[in-house]
Design an enzyme around this catalytic site. Structure first.
Site, mmCIF file in Angstrom:
data_model
loop_
_atom_site.group_PDB
_atom_site.id
_atom_site.type_symbol
_atom_site.label_atom_id
_atom_site.label_comp_id
_atom_site.label_asym_id
_atom_site.label_seq_id
_atom_site.Cartn_x
_atom_site.Cartn_y
_atom_site.Cartn_z
ATOM 1 N N THR A 81 35.455 62.397 5.855
ATOM 2 C CA THR A 81 36.007 61.730 4.577
ATOM 3 C C THR A 81 36.486 60.226 4.363
ATOM 4 O O THR A 81 37.046 59.959 5.798
ATOM 5 C CB THR A 81 37.044 62.478 3.341
ATOM 6 N N ALA A 103 29.028 65.028 1.926
ATOM 7 C CA ALA A 103 29.312 65.999 1.352
ATOM 8 C C ALA A 103 31.274 65.865 1.068
ATOM 9 O O ALA A 103 31.659 64.973 2.366
ATOM 10 C CB ALA A 103 29.239 67.146 0.967
ATOM 11 N N ASN A 105 32.918 67.987 0.493
ATOM 12 C CA ASN A 105 33.429 69.927 0.715
ATOM 13 C C ASN A 105 31.658 70.316 0.477
ATOM 14 O O ASN A 105 31.130 70.293 0.511
ATOM 15 C CB ASN A 105 34.370 70.058 -0.247
ATOM 16 N N HIS A 136 46.483 70.476 1.732
ATOM 17 C CA HIS A 136 46.144 70.298 3.156
ATOM 18 C C HIS A 136 47.150 70.864 4.430
ATOM 19 O O HIS A 136 48.082 70.009 4.275
ATOM 20 C CB HIS A 136 45.514 69.124 3.340
ATOM 21 N N HIS A 137 46.743 70.850 5.639
ATOM 22 C CA HIS A 137 47.988 70.639 6.186
ATOM 23 C C HIS A 137 48.297 69.660 6.771
ATOM 24 O O HIS A 137 47.387 68.605 6.418
ATOM 25 C CB HIS A 137 47.095 71.551 7.694
ATOM 26 N N LYS A 140 46.563 66.263 8.116
ATOM 27 C CA LYS A 140 45.310 65.383 7.748
ATOM 28 C C LYS A 140 45.814 64.383 6.501
ATOM 29 O O LYS A 140 46.689 64.284 6.001
ATOM 30 C CB LYS A 140 44.917 66.775 6.803
ATOM 31 N N GLY A 146 39.131 64.142 0.471
ATOM 32 C CA GLY A 146 37.720 63.886 -0.775
ATOM 33 C C GLY A 146 37.540 64.784 -2.049
ATOM 34 O O GLY A 146 36.634 64.166 -2.926
#
Length: 227
Positions: A81, A103, A105, A136-137, A140, A146
């Site tokens: 992404t 995608a 995800n 998120h962690h 990232k 994304g």
């Protein structure tokens, strides 16, 4: 092709997602990780004897990935992404000649969330205001994620207005996405929480098996799932 494993080039094999894909592929008789590439490795020689490439590297690698796929007419599954508009255009142009699953995800649950978000927005109408919160962690790089951008695109298509996104980076959170619809006297929340990266890797492997021998086009994970 259906009687033999899909030969896969894994781009970004040393990354978090790459390692997860490798682990799951070992127990999948329909998948053969025939080649691997990491940062700095040439992609074109590695893709030559594969059926499909799974890209979980970084956005800046996409030009080389697409060139290699075009040169050898190979299918692509793109899970990276954070692509720029120009990089996205490169992917779209490449899809005129080779089949690509793109995608934000690959989780089955998240793709159901995409579908539910669209249905909820249609049914609730303009009295409900949507917003997105994603976590998120802390490692990232891209924010919003994304997945959050995809959710926003779904909502924007129905509302014709920008959708606010709150991005949180903390700890080792694999991924959480919540779509909030706030209306007069009530509030609806749709949430997906990823417990581990296996859900994304399983989806990517499923897409890799599905995309081989498909006609050139830009496909989504919802196409793979038949949603």
């Amino acid at each position: 092709m259906k009687n033999s494993p899909a030969r896969v080039l894994l781009v970004g094999a040393a990354g978090r997602m790459g390692k997860t894909v490798l682990d799951l592929a070992q127990n999948d008789r329909e998948i053969d990780i025939a080649a691997r590439c990491d940062l700095g490795d040439p992609i074109e020689p590695a893709i030559k004897n594969c059926d499909v490439a799974i890209d979980f590297s970084q956005a800046d690698s996409i030009d080389e990935v697409c060139r290699a796929a075009l040169q050898h007419s190979k299918s692509l599954v793109i899970g990276t992404t954070g692509h720029s508009q120009q990089q996205r255009k490169t992917i779209e142009e490449t899809a005129h000649s080779v089949p690509i699953v793109l995608a934000s995800n690959f989780s089955v649950g998240v793709n159901v969330l995409f579908w539910l978000t669209q249905k909820a927005a249609e049914l609730l109408g303009l009295d409900f205001t949507p917003e997105i919160v994603e976590t998120h962690h802390k490692m990232k790089k891209d924010a919003p994620s994304g997945t959050a951008k995809t959710l926003a695109e779904i909502l924007k298509a129905l509302r014709n207005s920008e959708i606010p996104i709150q991005s949180i980076r903390e700890g080792d959170v694999v991924g959480e996405h919540t779509v909030i619809f706030s209306g007069p006297g009530e509030r609806l929340e749709l949430t997906h929480r990823a417990a581990n990266r296996g859900i994304f890797a399983r989806g990517a492997l499923r897409a890799a098996k599905w995309i081989v021998d498909k006609p050139p086009r830009l496909y989504s994970m919802q196409d793979v799932l038949g949603l």
